[in-house]
Design a protein around this motif. Structure first.
Motif, PDB file in Angstrom:
ATOM      1  N   ALA A 331       0.832  -1.208   0.000  1.00  0.00           N
ATOM      2  CA  ALA A 331       0.000   0.000   0.000  1.00  0.00           C
ATOM      3  C   ALA A 331       0.867   1.258   0.000  1.00  0.00           C
ATOM      4  CB  ALA A 331      -0.925  -0.009   1.213  1.00  0.00           C
ATOM      5  N   LEU A 332       1.934   1.251   0.775  1.00  0.00           N
ATOM      6  CA  LEU A 332       2.836   2.405   0.795  1.00  0.00           C
ATOM      7  C   LEU A 332       3.523   2.576  -0.554  1.00  0.00           C
ATOM      8  CD1 LEU A 332       4.356   1.983   4.363  1.00  0.00           C
ATOM      9  CD2 LEU A 332       3.059   3.958   3.539  1.00  0.00           C
ATOM     10  N   ALA A 333       3.933   1.460  -1.161  1.00  0.00           N
ATOM     11  CA  ALA A 333       4.562   1.540  -2.483  1.00  0.00           C
ATOM     12  C   ALA A 333       3.607   2.138  -3.505  1.00  0.00           C
ATOM     13  CB  ALA A 333       5.014   0.152  -2.921  1.00  0.00           C
ATOM     14  N   ASP A 334       2.328   1.774  -3.412  1.00  0.00           N
ATOM     15  CA  ASP A 334       1.332   2.339  -4.336  1.00  0.00           C
ATOM     16  C   ASP A 334       1.241   3.852  -4.170  1.00  0.00           C
ATOM     17  OD1 ASP A 334       0.792  -0.167  -5.301  1.00  0.00           O
ATOM     18  OD2 ASP A 334      -1.023  -0.465  -4.103  1.00  0.00           O
ATOM     19  N   ARG A 335       1.345   4.322  -2.948  1.00  0.00           N
ATOM     20  CA  ARG A 335       1.289   5.777  -2.719  1.00  0.00           C
ATOM     21  C   ARG A 335       2.504   6.473  -3.316  1.00  0.00           C
ATOM     22  NH1 ARG A 335       0.781   6.868   3.395  1.00  0.00           N
ATOM     23  NH2 ARG A 335       0.741   9.024   2.613  1.00  0.00           N
ATOM     24  N   PHE A 336       3.662   5.883  -3.148  1.00  0.00           N
ATOM     25  CA  PHE A 336       4.854   6.472  -3.753  1.00  0.00           C
ATOM     26  C   PHE A 336       4.760   6.478  -5.276  1.00  0.00           C
ATOM     27  CE2 PHE A 336       6.977   5.643   0.376  1.00  0.00           C
ATOM     28  CZ  PHE A 336       7.604   6.874   0.542  1.00  0.00           C
ATOM     29  N   ASP A 337       4.311   5.356  -5.847  1.00  0.00           N
ATOM     30  CA  ASP A 337       4.225   5.278  -7.304  1.00  0.00           C
ATOM     31  C   ASP A 337       3.212   6.269  -7.863  1.00  0.00           C
ATOM     32  OD1 ASP A 337       6.182   3.378  -7.378  1.00  0.00           O
ATOM     33  OD2 ASP A 337       4.816   1.663  -7.566  1.00  0.00           O
ATOM     34  N   ALA A 338       2.116   6.478  -7.126  1.00  0.00           N
ATOM     35  CA  ALA A 338       1.126   7.468  -7.563  1.00  0.00           C
ATOM     36  C   ALA A 338       1.732   8.867  -7.554  1.00  0.00           C
ATOM     37  CB  ALA A 338      -0.102   7.415  -6.660  1.00  0.00           C
ATOM     38  N   ARG A 339       2.541   9.152  -6.539  1.00  0.00           N
ATOM     39  CA  ARG A 339       3.197  10.459  -6.464  1.00  0.00           C
ATOM     40  C   ARG A 339       4.263  10.605  -7.549  1.00  0.00           C
ATOM     41  NH1 ARG A 339       7.260  12.456  -2.626  1.00  0.00           N
ATOM     42  NH2 ARG A 339       8.384  10.533  -3.132  1.00  0.00           N
ATOM     43  N   ASN A 340       5.020   9.520  -7.788  1.00  0.00           N
ATOM     44  CA  ASN A 340       6.165   9.581  -8.692  1.00  0.00           C
ATOM     45  C   ASN A 340       5.791   9.405 -10.156  1.00  0.00           C
ATOM     46  OD1 ASN A 340       7.697   9.789  -6.369  1.00  0.00           O
ATOM     47  ND2 ASN A 340       8.272   7.619  -6.340  1.00  0.00           N
ATOM     48  N   GLY A 341       4.624   8.795 -10.425  1.00  0.00           N
ATOM     49  CA  GLY A 341       4.239   8.545 -11.808  1.00  0.00           C
ATOM     50  C   GLY A 341       4.996   7.388 -12.424  1.00  0.00           C
ATOM     51  N   THR A 342       5.539   6.496 -11.606  1.00  0.00           N
ATOM     52  CA  THR A 342       6.243   5.296 -12.090  1.00  0.00           C
ATOM     53  C   THR A 342       5.837   4.116 -11.224  1.00  0.00           C
ATOM     54  OG1 THR A 342       8.166   5.469 -10.618  1.00  0.00           O
ATOM     55  CG2 THR A 342       8.247   6.744 -12.687  1.00  0.00           C
ATOM     56  N   SER A 343       6.284   2.919 -11.601  1.00  0.00           N
ATOM     57  CA  SER A 343       5.992   1.719 -10.799  1.00  0.00           C
ATOM     58  C   SER A 343       7.218   1.256 -10.021  1.00  0.00           C
ATOM     59  CB  SER A 343       5.524   0.579 -11.715  1.00  0.00           C
ATOM     60  OG  SER A 343       6.581   0.183 -12.592  1.00  0.00           O
ATOM     61  N   HIS A 344       8.226   2.112  -9.947  1.00  0.00           N
ATOM     62  CA  HIS A 344       9.527   1.672  -9.449  1.00  0.00           C
ATOM     63  C   HIS A 344       9.483   1.202  -8.000  1.00  0.00           C
ATOM     64  CE1 HIS A 344      13.831   1.272  -9.378  1.00  0.00           C
ATOM     65  NE2 HIS A 344      13.941   2.090  -8.340  1.00  0.00           N
ATOM     66  N   GLN A 345       8.867   1.957  -7.107  1.00  0.00           N
ATOM     67  CA  GLN A 345       8.835   1.550  -5.706  1.00  0.00           C
ATOM     68  C   GLN A 345       8.008   0.282  -5.520  1.00  0.00           C
ATOM     69  OE1 GLN A 345      10.688   2.863  -3.199  1.00  0.00           O
ATOM     70  NE2 GLN A 345      11.633   4.076  -4.841  1.00  0.00           N
ATOM     71  N   GLY A 346       6.917   0.152  -6.258  1.00  0.00           N
ATOM     72  CA  GLY A 346       6.133  -1.071  -6.193  1.00  0.00           C
ATOM     73  C   GLY A 346       6.921  -2.266  -6.702  1.00  0.00           C
ATOM     74  N   ASP A 347       7.696  -2.039  -7.766  1.00  0.00           N
ATOM     75  CA  ASP A 347       8.529  -3.125  -8.292  1.00  0.00           C
ATOM     76  C   ASP A 347       9.551  -3.579  -7.260  1.00  0.00           C
ATOM     77  OD1 ASP A 347       7.167  -2.922 -10.679  1.00  0.00           O
ATOM     78  OD2 ASP A 347       8.709  -1.687 -11.658  1.00  0.00           O
ATOM     79  N   ARG A 348      10.133  -2.624  -6.547  1.00  0.00           N
ATOM     80  CA  ARG A 348      11.133  -2.972  -5.542  1.00  0.00           C
ATOM     81  C   ARG A 348      10.501  -3.761  -4.401  1.00  0.00           C
ATOM     82  NH1 ARG A 348      13.290   0.876  -2.703  1.00  0.00           N
ATOM     83  NH2 ARG A 348      15.264  -0.196  -2.338  1.00  0.00           N
ATOM     84  N   VAL A 349       9.321  -3.351  -3.961  1.00  0.00           N
ATOM     85  CA  VAL A 349       8.641  -4.078  -2.885  1.00  0.00           C
ATOM     86  C   VAL A 349       8.285  -5.486  -3.330  1.00  0.00           C
ATOM     87  CG1 VAL A 349       6.491  -4.206  -1.572  1.00  0.00           C
ATOM     88  CG2 VAL A 349       7.807  -2.075  -1.627  1.00  0.00           C
ATOM     89  N   ARG A 350       7.764  -5.609  -4.544  1.00  0.00           N
ATOM     90  CA  ARG A 350       7.403  -6.941  -5.037  1.00  0.00           C
ATOM     91  C   ARG A 350       8.640  -7.830  -5.160  1.00  0.00           C
ATOM     92  NH1 ARG A 350       3.516  -3.653  -7.471  1.00  0.00           N
ATOM     93  NH2 ARG A 350       4.922  -2.973  -9.137  1.00  0.00           N
ATOM     94  N   ALA A 351       9.767  -7.241  -5.561  1.00  0.00           N
ATOM     95  CA  ALA A 351      11.006  -8.022  -5.660  1.00  0.00           C
ATOM     96  C   ALA A 351      11.465  -8.489  -4.279  1.00  0.00           C
ATOM     97  CB  ALA A 351      12.094  -7.187  -6.324  1.00  0.00           C
ATOM     98  N   THR A 352      11.316  -7.636  -3.284  1.00  0.00           N
ATOM     99  CA  THR A 352      11.700  -8.018  -1.921  1.00  0.00           C
ATOM    100  C   THR A 352      10.815  -9.149  -1.416  1.00  0.00           C
ATOM    101  OG1 THR A 352      12.519  -5.798  -1.394  1.00  0.00           O
ATOM    102  CG2 THR A 352      11.919  -7.212   0.462  1.00  0.00           C
ATOM    103  N   LEU A 353       9.516  -9.005  -1.603  1.00  0.00           N
ATOM    104  CA  LEU A 353       8.591 -10.025  -1.103  1.00  0.00           C
ATOM    105  C   LEU A 353       8.816 -11.377  -1.764  1.00  0.00           C
ATOM    106  CD1 LEU A 353       5.297  -7.896  -0.967  1.00  0.00           C
ATOM    107  CD2 LEU A 353       6.677  -8.672   0.969  1.00  0.00           C
ATOM    108  N   ALA A 354       9.335 -11.367  -3.004  1.00  0.00           N
ATOM    109  CA  ALA A 354       9.535 -12.620  -3.734  1.00  0.00           C
ATOM    110  C   ALA A 354      11.001 -13.040  -3.780  1.00  0.00           C
ATOM    111  CB  ALA A 354       9.008 -12.458  -5.162  1.00  0.00           C
ATOM    112  N   ALA A 355      11.858 -12.399  -2.999  1.00  0.00           N
ATOM    113  CA  ALA A 355      13.299 -12.669  -3.063  1.00  0.00           C
ATOM    114  C   ALA A 355      13.602 -14.129  -2.746  1.00  0.00           C
ATOM    115  CB  ALA A 355      14.053 -11.752  -2.105  1.00  0.00           C
ATOM    116  N   GLU A 356      14.493 -14.702  -3.531  1.00  0.00           N
ATOM    117  CA  GLU A 356      14.900 -16.092  -3.351  1.00  0.00           C
ATOM    118  C   GLU A 356      16.235 -16.147  -2.606  1.00  0.00           C
ATOM    119  OE1 GLU A 356      13.263 -18.811  -4.119  1.00  0.00           O
ATOM    120  OE2 GLU A 356      11.562 -17.687  -4.933  1.00  0.00           O
ATOM    121  N   PRO A 357      16.551 -17.287  -1.985  1.00  0.00           N
ATOM    122  CA  PRO A 357      17.843 -17.417  -1.304  1.00  0.00           C
ATOM    123  C   PRO A 357      19.010 -17.154  -2.244  1.00  0.00           C
ATOM    124  CG  PRO A 357      16.369 -19.208  -0.696  1.00  0.00           C
ATOM    125  CD  PRO A 357      15.688 -18.471  -1.804  1.00  0.00           C
TER     126      PRO A 357
END
Length: 883
Positions: A331-357
């Motif tokens: 949800a926080l990433a969505d707020r940043f992306d809405a402010r920034n006009g990009t998906s970059h922060q959301g992409d970073r969060v999704r990458a963290t949540l799916a990070a592999e060993p």
């Protein structure tokens, strides 16, 4: 309001680390400066308050103070002159503006434009401007980040560039995001060994390099960087984003337990996160840790959520907290992306949540055991038995292979027996023997209760068949196993088995085996006389292959009776027998016990002790409790022999082995010894880390010893926490009424504080130590700590209180015992010297001169040449000022 109060508060604030306590003092100083009507003083305090907010974890508050001080400076630069500080703070303002999604990005760009204009007007390099244009571009995922990076690297550094640690840290972060890990390492490497004094270093560069180390095969460096950097970050709310990186590091390196510990320690910080961006990063990394914990089989765990905002502390199911944190980060990433006009922060969060060993398991220290892969039993060989169809022949083959300790061969024979029994009905005796065999298989597999059930039924069947020999063989094993499982009733079965087989030996070795089993049970129950009696019934010539075991049991029984020398002699015979047996591993038990006896003698371990332990470890190539015990003993023996550097490797190996086997109590105790070994060899960081691992599981004397090691390790690293640890030890000693210990620990705490220039706090601790020295009847400690308290007050700027405190030190000189004239002269001279310094500072020069002269005379009497020369110089300076 007096401006002196403002300066006093600011001086006190400088002694505190950045955080709430320091910020409160600076805020109070600002209120007093404003109340006094001193605009210039208020301006300077407000500049310092901006730093306090930023480094104390409240960057949003810094916007207002920075904006006001910048406006005041622009209105009257000559009057409000902190140009360099304000230009420096502009950099933090830019990066902070990106951290709150409710602040339009245009404000960051506007500050960047203003920053560039001001830097140019003042003749500064634009290196820092390019740096922070890169920061903003990376935040939104803009391709111009590479362009700004190149300009940043090419531009000339000046005094507004970030420090020699922070600048390459930023560059490394840019390269990491671009996947250019080797380049990142090359940029950072030159400063890794530098002494960095910046508030953010070296922990920031160590944290930035975690993914670099992992992806370039530098696992040991990654582990070291994690432990060293997190040790600093963990005390700083402002570093919540950095802590998130350490959570992710733990999650992708197989250190879920460590990650969970970090998550639990900082979960409450989310309620006062320094920024929305830090909240987002921590929440995402914490969710990843919880995902890994669940994947490791602990998904049913509950996480303790600290109390906050009127909410009581509560245990939250792991899946529930994982979902909450993942949704919070998204949800926080969505707020940043809405402010920034990009998906970059959301992409970073999704990458963290799916990070592999990454890089497999990375042990964080030498004593952390790499998880053993799940063992897959080798296929049981059966080809050589497929032609055997006679059940009796197979049972005889089982007995021969069991006698040869060929467990795989024994299992293969049982498998063939079971296959043939599907078509050929076994006889009752064969069924009983097979049931007895199943008990053996259960016992070998570690299923004690399954073995007990099989052997009880097998013994019953043998009784029905009238086969008393087999029945009593089975009863002996059954009784011994029941004892191992904590059932003391098994002793009667062992006694019955030995009695029957001794009277009716049956096959060769039956009586010997039964009597050895009985002696073992008696030793277990601390009945050495009965054990020796059982051993005396054994005819040595009847069991030459078991001589080592016989003498080992005799040695144990003799040791229980207190016959140390006799026990050692028996154990040496056991070892000799084991050495000639062709089975070197049988040396381990008697060798380890003899080494323990030798190590605990008054004279301590000798060369024979170490030779025995070397032999034991060499005889046990694979992991086992006995090998872990041998490493434990050798490590402790090295410590007892004052060879701590040699002890480290053994203690680390022992802790790792015990931990891998789930023997956490042994591992915890040895951690204290390992910490002591590290401390004795000057490895303060390792000592502190290991001590802190052990502390939560210790209390009583062991806990106090561990905290004492921790305190000295913290002191060795120059950590302020050492003062608090020493103070806690003083509190424990006070509860026990040990005034001498209280005084010592408070003295140590004060010494730590004064070494860190925390003079006002040190003065308080020295004064408390003096009170305890007085209660303990230590006149020397009383004089010394009163004098040092006075000097700390002097250094903190409170000369009047310093003079009063020094008067109390002089008064205490009267209590020094008259029978130690040199000590009395030394302490008197020190008081006179320090008193002269304070008096000279406040302008009481005649008195100062008199005390300086007395100090010089006292030092000269003791032939303390250097001290006498220093006092003489002080006296000359004072006399010069008088004239």
């Amino acid at each position: 309001m007096s401006t002196d109060d403002v300066y006093a508060l600011m001086a006190r604030s400088q002694e505190l680390p950045y955080g709430e306590a320091r910020t409160v003092l600076v805020e109070d100083a600002l209120r007093r400066a404003e109340a006094a009507g001193d605009e210039v003083l208020a301006f300077h305090v407000r500049v310092r308050l901006t730093d306090a907010y930023r480094y104390g974890g409240e960057p949003a508050k810094a916007f207002a103070t920075f904006g006001r001080t910048l406006a005041e400076h622009d209105r009257d630069p000559a009057r409000f002159d902190e140009t360099h500080s304000l230009l420096w703070q502009m950099k933090a303002a830019v990066s902070s503006l990106t951290l709150f999604p409710e602040i339009p990005l245009d404000r960051a760009y506007a500050v960047l434009e203003d920053m560039e204009r001001r830097y140019k007007a003042a003749g500064h390099s634009l290196q820092a401007v390019y740096h922070y244009r890169n920061v903003v571009a990376r935040h939104i995922g803009d391709g111009s980040a590479d362009e700004w990076y190149l300009k940043w690297r090419a531009a000339e550094r000046d005094d507004l560039s970030d420090c020699e640690g922070c600048d390459p840290t930023g560059m490394a972060r840019h390269l990491v995001e671009a996947g250019r890990y080797e380049e990142a390492f090359e940029i950072a490497a030159p400063v890794l060994s530098s002494r960095l004094s910046c508030n953010e270093q070296p922990q920031s560069i160590q944290t930035a390099l975690l993914p670099v180390y992992l992806r370039t095969g530098r696992g040991e460096q990654a582990a070291d960087a994690h432990r060293r950097a997190y040790r600093v970050h963990r005390a700083r709310l402002a570093d919540l984003s950095d802590i998130a990186e350490h959570l992710e590091f733990c999650a992708v390196t197989g250190n879920e337990a460590r990650g969970l510990e970090i998550l639990q320690r900082h979960l409450g910080w989310l309620d006062r996160a320094p920024s929305a961006h830090a909240d987002m990063e921590f929440s995402a990394a914490a969710a990843l840790v919880l995902d890994r914990v669940a994947a490791a089989g602990h998904g049913a765990a509950a996480i303790r959520r600290p109390a906050a905002d009127g909410r009581a502390a509560a245990d939250v199911p792991l899946p529930e907290l994982h979902t909450e944190l993942a949704e919070r980060a998204t949800a926080l990433a969505d707020r940043f992306d809405a402010r920034n006009g990009t998906s970059h922060q959301g992409d970073r969060v999704r990458a963290t949540l799916a990070a592999e060993p990454v890089a497999g398991f990375v042990p964080l220290a030498a004593h952390h055991r790499r998880p053993a892969p799940a063992s897959v039993p080798p296929p049981v060989p059966q080809n050589d038995l497929t032609s055997v169809d006679d059940l009796g022949e197979l049972l005889d083959l089982v007995d021969r292979r069991r006698a040869d300790n060929d467990l795989d061969g024994m299992r293969a024979a049982w498998r063939r027996f079971d296959a043939v029994a599907e078509t050929t009905e076994p006889t009752p005796p064969q069924k009983a023997r097979r049931l007895d065999g199943r008990g053996v298989e259960h016992a070998v597999d570690g299923d004690g209760h399954g073995a007990v059930a099989c052997w009880e039924e097998a013994a019953r069947l043998f009784a029905e068949l009238g086969d008393e020999t087999r029945r009593h063989r089975t009863l002996g094993r059954l009784g011994a196993l029941r004892i191992d499982l904590g059932d003391d009733g098994g002793l009667e079965q062992v006694i019955a088995s030995a009695g029957h087989l001794a009277a009716h030996p049956g096959e060769d070795g039956d009586a010997t085996a039964a009597l050895l089993r009985l002696a073992t049970a008696y030793v277990r129950f601390d009945r050495p006389a009965d054990a020796l009696a059982a051993l005396d019934e054994i005819v040595p010539d009847d069991a030459p292959d078991r001589a080592g075991e016989l003498w080992f049991l005799r040695g144990q029984a003799l040791l229980q009776q207190g016959g140390t020398d006799e026990a050692a002699a028996a154990l040496r015979r056991s070892i000799d027998a084991a050495r000639t047996s062709g089975e070197p591993e049988t040396v381990a038990s008697p060798g380890l016990l003899l080494a323990r006896i030798l190590a605990r003698r008054e004279e301590g371990p000798d060369e024979e002790t170490f030779a025995l332990l070397d032999e034991v470890i060499a005889a046990l190539p694979g992991p086992s409790p006995m090998r872990a015990s041998a490493h434990s003993e050798r490590g402790l023996a090295f410590l007892a022999a004052d060879r701590p550097a040699d002890a480290v490797a053994d203690l680390a190996e022992a802790i790792a082995a015990w931990t891998a086997q789930g023997a956490h109590e042994q591992a915890v105790r040895l951690r204290v010894d390992l910490a002591a070994a590290y401390l004795s060899t000057g490895r303060n960081f390792e000592a502190a880390e290991v001590a802190e691992e052990a502390l939560p599981n210790l209390d009583g004397d062991a806990g106090q010893r561990c905290r004492l090691i921790l305190a000295h390790a913290q002191k060795g690293m120059g950590e302020e926490d050492a003062a608090a640890t020493f103070a806690s030890l003083a509190e424990d000693a006070a509860r026990d009424g040990r005034h001498d210990a209280v005084a010592h620990f408070l003295d140590e705490a004060a010494g730590v504080l004064t070494a860190l220039d925390k003079d006002a706090q040190a003065a308080e601790r020295f004064a408390e130590a003096a009170e305890s020295y007085e209660k303990a009847g230590d006149p020397y400690g009383l004089v010394r700590t009163r004098r040092r308290a006075a000097m700390c007050l002097f250094w903190s700027g409170d000369a009047d209180k310093a003079l009063t405190a020094m008067d109390t030190a002089r008064a205490a000189l009267a209590g020094l015992p008259p029978d130690n004239e040199p000590a009395r002269i030394w302490e008197t001279a020190l008081v006179s010297y320090d008193q002269a310094r304070i008096l000279a500072q406040v302008g009481r020069l005649p008195e100062a001169a008199s005390h300086a002269s007395a100090a010089a005379d006292g030092f000269t009497t003791l032939d303390e040449t250097d001290a006498a020369e220093e006092a003489t110089r002080l006296h000359a300076d004072i006399r010069s000022a008088l004239s």
